[in-house]
Design an enzyme around this catalytic site. Structure first.
Site, PDB file in Angstrom:
ATOM      1  N   ASP A  30     -34.554 -11.838  -9.121  1.00  0.00           N
ATOM      2  CA  ASP A  30     -33.589 -11.091  -8.319  1.00  0.00           C
ATOM      3  C   ASP A  30     -33.131 -11.890  -7.104  1.00  0.00           C
ATOM      4  O   ASP A  30     -33.877 -12.714  -6.564  1.00  0.00           O
ATOM      5  CB  ASP A  30     -34.237  -9.781  -7.858  1.00  0.00           C
ATOM      6  CG  ASP A  30     -33.225  -8.788  -7.318  1.00  0.00           C
ATOM      7  OD1 ASP A  30     -32.035  -8.911  -7.637  1.00  0.00           O
ATOM      8  OD2 ASP A  30     -33.643  -7.888  -6.567  1.00  0.00           O
ATOM      9  N   GLY A  31     -31.883 -11.635  -6.671  1.00  0.00           N
ATOM     10  CA  GLY A  31     -31.381 -12.197  -5.419  1.00  0.00           C
ATOM     11  C   GLY A  31     -30.505 -13.417  -5.552  1.00  0.00           C
ATOM     12  O   GLY A  31     -30.307 -14.151  -4.584  1.00  0.00           O
ATOM     13  N   TRP A  35     -28.846 -15.200  -2.317  1.00  0.00           N
ATOM     14  CA  TRP A  35     -29.214 -16.581  -2.018  1.00  0.00           C
ATOM     15  C   TRP A  35     -27.961 -17.442  -1.820  1.00  0.00           C
ATOM     16  O   TRP A  35     -27.908 -18.257  -0.889  1.00  0.00           O
ATOM     17  CB  TRP A  35     -30.058 -17.146  -3.158  1.00  0.00           C
ATOM     18  CG  TRP A  35     -30.392 -18.603  -2.995  1.00  0.00           C
ATOM     19  CD1 TRP A  35     -31.426 -19.131  -2.290  1.00  0.00           C
ATOM     20  CD2 TRP A  35     -29.655 -19.713  -3.546  1.00  0.00           C
ATOM     21  NE1 TRP A  35     -31.399 -20.501  -2.368  1.00  0.00           N
ATOM     22  CE2 TRP A  35     -30.322 -20.883  -3.132  1.00  0.00           C
ATOM     23  CE3 TRP A  35     -28.527 -19.820  -4.344  1.00  0.00           C
ATOM     24  CZ2 TRP A  35     -29.882 -22.148  -3.500  1.00  0.00           C
ATOM     25  CZ3 TRP A  35     -28.076 -21.080  -4.705  1.00  0.00           C
ATOM     26  CH2 TRP A  35     -28.753 -22.228  -4.282  1.00  0.00           C
ATOM     27  N   HIS A  48     -25.935 -17.283  -9.625  1.00  0.00           N
ATOM     28  CA  HIS A  48     -26.418 -17.058 -10.996  1.00  0.00           C
ATOM     29  C   HIS A  48     -26.656 -18.380 -11.720  1.00  0.00           C
ATOM     30  O   HIS A  48     -27.608 -18.518 -12.493  1.00  0.00           O
ATOM     31  CB  HIS A  48     -25.427 -16.205 -11.781  1.00  0.00           C
ATOM     32  CG  HIS A  48     -25.354 -14.784 -11.327  1.00  0.00           C
ATOM     33  ND1 HIS A  48     -26.465 -13.988 -11.210  1.00  0.00           N
ATOM     34  CD2 HIS A  48     -24.293 -13.999 -10.969  1.00  0.00           C
ATOM     35  CE1 HIS A  48     -26.112 -12.781 -10.810  1.00  0.00           C
ATOM     36  NE2 HIS A  48     -24.809 -12.768 -10.647  1.00  0.00           N
ATOM     37  N   SER A  76     -30.198  -6.341 -16.605  1.00  0.00           N
ATOM     38  CA  SER A  76     -30.499  -5.022 -17.169  1.00  0.00           C
ATOM     39  C   SER A  76     -29.273  -4.474 -17.887  1.00  0.00           C
ATOM     40  O   SER A  76     -28.141  -4.945 -17.688  1.00  0.00           O
ATOM     41  CB  SER A  76     -30.913  -4.059 -16.060  1.00  0.00           C
ATOM     42  OG  SER A  76     -29.807  -3.775 -15.215  1.00  0.00           O
ATOM     43  N   ASN A  79     -26.929  -3.369 -15.281  1.00  0.00           N
ATOM     44  CA  ASN A  79     -26.119  -4.456 -14.736  1.00  0.00           C
ATOM     45  C   ASN A  79     -24.856  -4.669 -15.569  1.00  0.00           C
ATOM     46  O   ASN A  79     -23.754  -4.859 -15.033  1.00  0.00           O
ATOM     47  CB  ASN A  79     -26.900  -5.771 -14.710  1.00  0.00           C
ATOM     48  CG  ASN A  79     -28.005  -5.806 -13.686  1.00  0.00           C
ATOM     49  OD1 ASN A  79     -29.002  -6.497 -13.876  1.00  0.00           O
ATOM     50  ND2 ASN A  79     -27.872  -5.072 -12.604  1.00  0.00           N
ATOM     51  N   ARG A 205     -39.677  -2.583  -6.235  1.00  0.00           N
ATOM     52  CA  ARG A 205     -39.512  -1.690  -7.380  1.00  0.00           C
ATOM     53  C   ARG A 205     -39.398  -2.549  -8.624  1.00  0.00           C
ATOM     54  O   ARG A 205     -39.137  -3.750  -8.523  1.00  0.00           O
ATOM     55  CB  ARG A 205     -38.274  -0.797  -7.219  1.00  0.00           C
ATOM     56  CG  ARG A 205     -36.987  -1.548  -6.947  1.00  0.00           C
ATOM     57  CD  ARG A 205     -35.883  -0.629  -6.442  1.00  0.00           C
ATOM     58  NE  ARG A 205     -34.707  -1.370  -6.031  1.00  0.00           N
ATOM     59  CZ  ARG A 205     -33.663  -1.649  -6.793  1.00  0.00           C
ATOM     60  NH1 ARG A 205     -33.643  -1.217  -8.059  1.00  0.00           N
ATOM     61  NH2 ARG A 205     -32.635  -2.313  -6.346  1.00  0.00           N
ATOM     62  N   GLU A 218     -50.750  -6.351 -12.517  1.00  0.00           N
ATOM     63  CA  GLU A 218     -50.663  -6.492 -11.064  1.00  0.00           C
ATOM     64  C   GLU A 218     -49.195  -6.733 -10.709  1.00  0.00           C
ATOM     65  O   GLU A 218     -48.467  -7.418 -11.444  1.00  0.00           O
ATOM     66  CB  GLU A 218     -51.497  -7.689 -10.596  1.00  0.00           C
ATOM     67  CG  GLU A 218     -52.968  -7.610 -10.945  1.00  0.00           C
ATOM     68  CD  GLU A 218     -53.705  -6.533 -10.162  1.00  0.00           C
ATOM     69  OE1 GLU A 218     -53.247  -6.166  -9.067  1.00  0.00           O
ATOM     70  OE2 GLU A 218     -54.740  -6.058 -10.660  1.00  0.00           O
TER      71      GLU A 218
END
Length: 248
Positions: A30-31, A35, A48, A76, A79, A205, A218
């Site tokens: 993500d991001g 960025w 991307h 997703s 998306n 999330r 985890e």
């Protein structure tokens, strides 16, 4: 930079010497656009491209540390519905021209696709299917799963539909159904569940990612945007996992 490199080397040695390492790491990459804006790129969508290229680094890190299963969340289903058409096409182009060729070109990796491939452009779907076919019979030690057009809730719906189409009656399914039966009909059937899920960019999330599979994983959330995610950040996530599992 030198201090960071030395710290990474020490941390790697510690993890390999006495750490508890995951066998399967899943990453929400993500991001990318944030960025790009952060580093001053005129076109945020260039994030991307940098994010797609950064996947090779992640694969190399997994090879280096001995993590044999890697799943990456590229896009997703939501998306694909909500993002502008040009952005989606740009992202899919990176999947076709960067992600798939590098995955196939890494001889030590088999490639798998997970998601609603029917939502993808024909060329992207074909590229992913071809990557699976070309790498399926490799004598490779590592497995990469590319989750694109993915939605964990829809995956469960599709798994139930597949079960209902398996030939068993409703009564028979009701009497004998087990979690393993459902797992065999997921997009990721045949792959082990992830031990560690990493999400970059500060979002706390999982956004429907591997809802079934990550039930006992985890979770590690990192503030760094995906293209800026460093080897040291990766090792810190592994240390967090090792410390958590070691306490148990």
């Amino acid at each position: 930079m030198i201090i960071r490199t030395l710290h990474a080397r020490r941390l790697r040695r510690r993890l390999l010497a006495d750490g508890v390492l995951p066998g399967h790491v899943a990453v929400v990459m993500d991001g990318n656009r944030r960025w790009a804006r952060q580093v001053g790129l005129d076109d945020p969508s260039l994030g991307h491209r940098h994010g797609a290229e950064h996947l090779q680094d992640l694969m190399d890190w997994c090879e280096d540390i001995g993590i044999r299963h890697l799943t990456v969340f590229v896009a997703s289903a939501d998306n694909l519905h909500k993002r502008a058409g040009t952005e989606v096409l740009n992202l899919m182009d990176h999947v076709e021209r960067i992600v798939v060729p590098r995955a196939v070109g890494s001889a030590r990796w088999r490639t798998h696709a997970a998601g609603r491939l029917d939502l993808l452009p024909d060329t992207t779907r074909h590229a992913l299917e071809l990557a699976e076919e070309e790498t399926r019979d490799r004598d490779a030690g590592f497995d990469l799963t590319v989750a694109v057009g993915y939605d964990g809730r829809h995956e469960l719906v599709d798994a139930v539909k597949s079960l209902l189409d398996s030939g068993k009656s409703i009564d028979e399914l009701s009497a004998t159904l087990t979690p393993d039966d459902i797992a065999r009909h997921l997009y990721t059937a045949g792959q082990p569940d992830p031990d560690l899920v990493i999400r970059t960019s500060g979002e706390v999330r999982i956004s429907g990612f591997l809802l079934w599979q990550a039930a006992f994983a985890e979770l590690h959330f990192c503030d760094v945007h995906w293209p800026g995610f460093r080897y040291l950040d990766f090792l810190r996530a592994l240390r967090s996992y090792s410390d958590s599992r070691g306490r148990r």
